[in-house]
Design an enzyme around this catalytic site. Structure first.
Site, PDB file in Angstrom:
ATOM      1  N   GLY A 115       0.836  -1.197   0.000  1.00 49.23           N
ATOM      2  CA  GLY A 115       0.000   0.000   0.000  1.00 49.23           C
ATOM      3  C   GLY A 115       0.863   1.236   0.000  1.00 49.23           C
ATOM      4  CB  CYS A 116       0.103   4.725  -0.618  1.00 49.12           C
ATOM      5  SG  CYS A 116      -0.437   4.423  -2.298  1.00 49.12           S
ATOM      6  N   GLY A 117       2.844   4.297   1.137  1.00 49.30           N
ATOM      7  CA  GLY A 117       3.589   4.979   2.171  1.00 49.30           C
ATOM      8  C   GLY A 117       3.716   4.318   3.516  1.00 49.30           C
ATOM      9  CD  GLN A 118       0.575   7.264   6.515  1.00 54.05           C
ATOM     10  OE1 GLN A 118      -0.026   6.881   7.488  1.00 54.05           O
ATOM     11  NE2 GLN A 118       0.246   8.362   5.877  1.00 54.05           N
TER      12      GLN A 118
END
Lengths: 287, 287
Positions: A115-118
């Site tokens: 998933g994105c980023g975090q």
């Protein structure tokens, strides 16, 4: 829990959410289109640099609060005295009432996720999987008619995505009632912003539902679970880890959801199916 | 440069790329569908844990090499003696010839970015922006007919995405010739895998073009630039930072590219426009 403390003071920093650029299309036409803004926001906790988030910038203060909550760096927003965002210096200054214990150690672990980023927090969250409690199917369930009704609400929602594309949207529903809708360049920012909003308003997740335009990854599932939201609906698909975690957590996932179509991937016990007419009948209607 | 050293020895670990799950659809039908596999791969460099990547698992060895290259932890694959992937333990053991200097310091900085996962390096890359050199428009350019032809190639490409959805694809083209196509649950894994493949085969990027299904984020632009590839085509849109960086780097970006449609966002000087008939004419054709 520091819940007797007052809510944090938040600035209301605002900034342009789209930018116009010149493009050339397949007809050779030069014209201007809008694209979503995207800017770094460096988060300082008690003057210590924590992380830089790339964000659209719609609700930076709620994003920062939600980020701290979803990263489990704080348990309640009341632990925060203030969040001061200044776009001039692209910084968010968080002042806590009593500091954050061993913040360095708790932000050290790195996992690069789908998933994105975090995803940095992912490893730790997996460890906490056992501690998450979701309401059972008796409390939190959804009818097919409710599902299709909220998809209508989303379809009619005005959005940056419609104007400029390239953003993810996340919405919090109670039944078919849209409580909050956020868009950001990263879909994790969007769900974190909603976490911040829920915490600021003392809104629990047990009777709520998330709609997201993004894929149902393990991180989305995990964050929804942390926020106590047992049902997620996505316009997009599911990843294997997302499916696995949701099943372990007893969460209900719907994907490929648009118009009257959807797939229920897991958590069937929460879903009251009200089947559409069989495909054959639809074809006849379609002529 | 250690380019006189032999290429690294790679295992060829293989694993299932899709999994069947039971779903319920809007017609109340219970049926099986395929979803992409997704699994953690923990990377150890000279026995030291570096990072855990969430991946589909199609080409783990090339992914690890490309990750090390794109994170600038190695300059050439020849610095690596071997990459041994064992799915039983979900681990990739990288043995280097001479170690990686101050690896701890170089992997400390964290930036959570818009794009998937690997934004941890973003901050450092920004600093290196000036050092990146892309071929000028005289060397690397693209005609509209080439662009539409390669979109045809991609449309006809068999893919996990077609079978199971929820993956990003990345392809390397020389003109209209597809050199390599990779899919992964995170699009950064896909481009990293191509970086690994290019390095193993000594293939330069100057005369190449990337196709990606993902958004043109700053990270995608940055990685393509690192790999020396001056043109990126995406089925998706562009983010503001992606646009800004590409413009600074003198890179050419095409987005919303499908069938005969596209937008050229920046780097027009590399693009030989061969305009489609005006919209009016198309409407007439369409009847």
């Amino acid at each position: 829990m520091a819940s007797l403390d007052p809510l944090p003071r938040l600035t209301q920093a605002s900034t342009a959410l789209t930018r116009a650029i010149q493009i050339v299309d397949e007809f050779g036409e030069h014209r201007a289109i809008a694209i979503p803004a995207e800017r770094p926001l460096t988060v300082f906790v008690d003057k210590r640099e924590l992380v830089t988030l790339m964000t659209l910038g719609a609700s930076p203060e709620l994003l920062v609060l939600g980020y701290l909550l979803n990263q489990r760096l704080i348990e309640t927003v009341q632990q925060v005295e203030s969040v001061t965002v200044d776009w001039e210096v692209a910084a968010a200054a968080v002042r806590t009432r009593a500091g954050i214990a061993d913040i360095a150690a708790r932000t050290a672990r790195r996992v690069v996720t789908t998933g994105c980023g975090q995803g940095t927090v992912f490893g730790d969250l997996l460890a906490q999987l056992g501690t998450l409690q979701l309401p059972d199917a008796g409390v939190a369930r959804i009818r097919q008619s409710t599902l299709t009704a909220l998809l209508d609400v989303m379809r009619q929602q005005d959005s940056i995505h419609r104007k400029a594309g390239s953003v993810h949207g996340c919405a919090l529903f109670c039944g078919t009632r849209l409580l909050m809708f956020v868009e950001d360049v990263g879909r994790h920012n969007a769900i974190d912003t909603i976490a911040g909003w829920m915490a600021m308003h003392g809104i629990g997740g047990a009777d709520k539902l998330f709609y997201t335009t993004g894929r149902l990854t393990s991180e989305m599932v995990m964050k929804a679970a942390q926020m106590g939201v047992p049902i997620i609906v996505s316009r997009n698909g599911v990843t294997a880890m997302g499916h696995e975690l949701a099943t372990q957590l007893g969460m209900t996932l719907f994907g490929r959801a648009a118009n009257r179509h959807f797939l229920c991937y897991t958590g069937f016990e929460r879903f009251d199916s009200e089947p559409e007419p069989p495909r054959g009948a639809l074809r006849e209607l379609a002529g």
